[in-house]
Design a protein around this motif. Structure first.
Motif, PDB file in Angstrom:
ATOM      1  N   SER A  94      42.313  -5.537  14.903  1.00 23.11           N
ATOM      2  CA  SER A  94      42.677  -6.874  14.430  1.00 23.11           C
ATOM      3  C   SER A  94      43.646  -6.810  13.259  1.00 23.11           C
ATOM      4  O   SER A  94      44.651  -7.527  13.220  1.00 23.11           O
ATOM      5  N   ARG A  95      43.358  -5.926  12.298  1.00 21.57           N
ATOM      6  CA  ARG A  95      44.227  -5.842  11.117  1.00 21.57           C
ATOM      7  C   ARG A  95      45.592  -5.247  11.470  1.00 21.57           C
ATOM      8  O   ARG A  95      46.629  -5.697  10.946  1.00 21.57           O
ATOM      9  N   GLU A 100      51.413  -5.883  12.165  1.00 25.57           N
ATOM     10  CA  GLU A 100      52.552  -5.726  13.073  1.00 25.57           C
ATOM     11  C   GLU A 100      53.224  -7.066  13.335  1.00 25.57           C
ATOM     12  O   GLU A 100      54.443  -7.136  13.523  1.00 25.57           O
ATOM     13  N   ALA A 101      52.447  -8.134  13.339  1.00 22.38           N
ATOM     14  CA  ALA A 101      53.024  -9.463  13.524  1.00 22.38           C
ATOM     15  C   ALA A 101      53.935  -9.842  12.364  1.00 22.38           C
ATOM     16  O   ALA A 101      54.815 -10.696  12.503  1.00 22.38           O
ATOM     17  N   ALA A 186      39.116  -4.234   2.691  1.00 27.88           N
ATOM     18  CA  ALA A 186      39.744  -4.336   4.010  1.00 27.88           C
ATOM     19  C   ALA A 186      39.270  -5.587   4.735  1.00 27.88           C
ATOM     20  O   ALA A 186      40.067  -6.303   5.361  1.00 27.88           O
ATOM     21  N   ALA A 187      37.968  -5.870   4.669  1.00 27.91           N
ATOM     22  CA  ALA A 187      37.422  -7.063   5.322  1.00 27.91           C
ATOM     23  C   ALA A 187      37.993  -8.334   4.703  1.00 27.91           C
ATOM     24  O   ALA A 187      38.273  -9.315   5.407  1.00 27.91           O
ATOM     25  N   LEU A 188      38.180  -8.326   3.384  1.00 28.21           N
ATOM     26  CA  LEU A 188      38.759  -9.488   2.705  1.00 28.21           C
ATOM     27  C   LEU A 188      40.195  -9.737   3.152  1.00 28.21           C
ATOM     28  O   LEU A 188      40.577 -10.870   3.461  1.00 28.21           O
ATOM     29  N   GLU A 189      40.995  -8.682   3.167  1.00 25.70           N
ATOM     30  CA  GLU A 189      42.385  -8.838   3.586  1.00 25.70           C
ATOM     31  C   GLU A 189      42.464  -9.369   5.014  1.00 25.70           C
ATOM     32  O   GLU A 189      43.251 -10.284   5.310  1.00 25.70           O
ATOM     33  N   THR A 194      43.373 -13.962   8.595  1.00 24.74           N
ATOM     34  CA  THR A 194      42.938 -14.726   9.761  1.00 24.74           C
ATOM     35  C   THR A 194      42.979 -16.218   9.477  1.00 24.74           C
ATOM     36  O   THR A 194      43.410 -17.016  10.318  1.00 24.74           O
ATOM     37  N   VAL A 195      42.542 -16.609   8.280  1.00 25.42           N
ATOM     38  CA  VAL A 195      42.589 -18.025   7.899  1.00 25.42           C
ATOM     39  C   VAL A 195      44.033 -18.502   7.827  1.00 25.42           C
ATOM     40  O   VAL A 195      44.374 -19.595   8.296  1.00 25.42           O
ATOM     41  N   LEU A 196      44.895 -17.683   7.255  1.00 27.41           N
ATOM     42  CA  LEU A 196      46.301 -18.062   7.141  1.00 27.41           C
ATOM     43  C   LEU A 196      46.962 -18.190   8.509  1.00 27.41           C
ATOM     44  O   LEU A 196      47.836 -19.052   8.716  1.00 27.41           O
ATOM     45  N   ASP A 197      46.581 -17.337   9.446  1.00 23.04           N
ATOM     46  CA  ASP A 197      47.212 -17.320  10.762  1.00 23.04           C
ATOM     47  C   ASP A 197      46.683 -18.406  11.692  1.00 23.04           C
ATOM     48  O   ASP A 197      47.265 -18.645  12.755  1.00 23.04           O
ATOM     49  N   ALA A 198      45.566 -19.039  11.309  1.00 20.90           N
ATOM     50  CA  ALA A 198      44.979 -20.070  12.169  1.00 20.90           C
ATOM     51  C   ALA A 198      45.968 -21.209  12.375  1.00 20.90           C
ATOM     52  O   ALA A 198      46.561 -21.713  11.426  1.00 20.90           O
TER      53      ALA A 198
END
Length: 265
Positions: A94-95, A100-101, A186-189, A194-198
């Protein structure tokens, strides 16, 4: 392949199928999708997603699934949470996709993935060859990250002297706090990104409350690291190396956190 996946997804959606019904129906197409994920560069994948909306939809379904596995929310039949190997692999995958995106690769991606180093090492050293091969097929981001790390390790091994070989091993009292800071960071990043990409109108206040608590906890633990260094009496050079890992991570987390707060407001 993208066109074929696109057409099939549109057919399934036209029948009114939801995500949990689409995934089993697309089982035969997973190999092709994974092949594209492994072989197609980021810009090519972006172009395919822009051209084929059904293909993009399928990619987002799989991304949601991977995020659920990484967070331990997705369960397998019988009510059991998926095993730890899959959770770690999904989190790394996922990260990697998130970075990469944003056009990252090579050394830049490795720098941003530093929090996943221990998880990668665990997968590489404790799982069987068969299981590891399966995970790399299921989670292409894991494979790409692993290959980058192996290339970096090989380049380091060819040097006359390694950068850190002369330093003593961290004392036991520091290993757990450092490992926790890495994995929690790592989990925080990953969570903040994920919230930003929603996309679209989504009520994510629950996720934000959880991330806010994790952010506060991580910040407090990081602030206490200097005291842990002093108490353990580790060499100044070792302190500098650890600081060069955690300071950029803290800056990235702070930047993501501020962006998420701005988005929510």
């Amino acid at each position: 392949m993208a066109s074929r996946i696109d057409a099939k997804i549109k057919q399934l959606e036209a029948r009114g199928l939801v995500e949990v019904e689409i995934l089993p129906a697309m089982a035969e197409d997973m190999r092709d999708f994974h092949r594209l994920m492994v072989t197609a560069p980021g810009p090519e994948m972006d172009a395919l997603c822009a051209e084929f909306t059904g293909f993009y939809r399928f990619a987002k379904i799989l991304e949601t699934l991977a995020s659920g596995i990484a967070a331990g929310k997705v369960k397998v039949p019988g009510g059991r949470t998926v095993n730890e190997e899959h959770r770690l692999a999904a989190a790394i995958d996922s990260r990697v996709r998130q970075l990469e995106a944003q056009g990252m690769g090579g050394a830049a991606l490795l720098e941003h993935m530093v929090g996943h180093v221990l998880d990668l090492q665990r997968l590489w050293s404790t799982t069987s060859d068969e299981t590891l091969a399966f995970l790399c097929r299921e989670y292409p981001g894991l494979y790409r990250y692993g290959m980058l790390m192996e290339e970096a390790a090989e380049a380091e091994s060819k040097k006359a002297t390694t950068a850190y070989g002369h330093l003593p091993e961290l004392p036991v009292s520091l290993k757990a706090p450092v490992a926790q800071l890495l994995t929690k960071g790592a989990a925080l990043e990953r969570g903040l990104q994920t919230v930003l990409d929603a996309r679209g109108p989504q009520d994510m206040w629950v996720e934000m409350e959880i991330l806010e608590g994790q952010h506060q906890e991580w910040t407090v633990q990081l602030a206490g690291l200097s005291g842990d260094f002093l108490a353990a009496n580790i060499p100044e050079e070792a302190c500098g190396i650890l600081n060069r890992i955690f300071e950029p991570m803290a800056q990235r987390i702070d930047h993501l956190h501020r962006r998420v707060i701005a988005k929510q407001n």
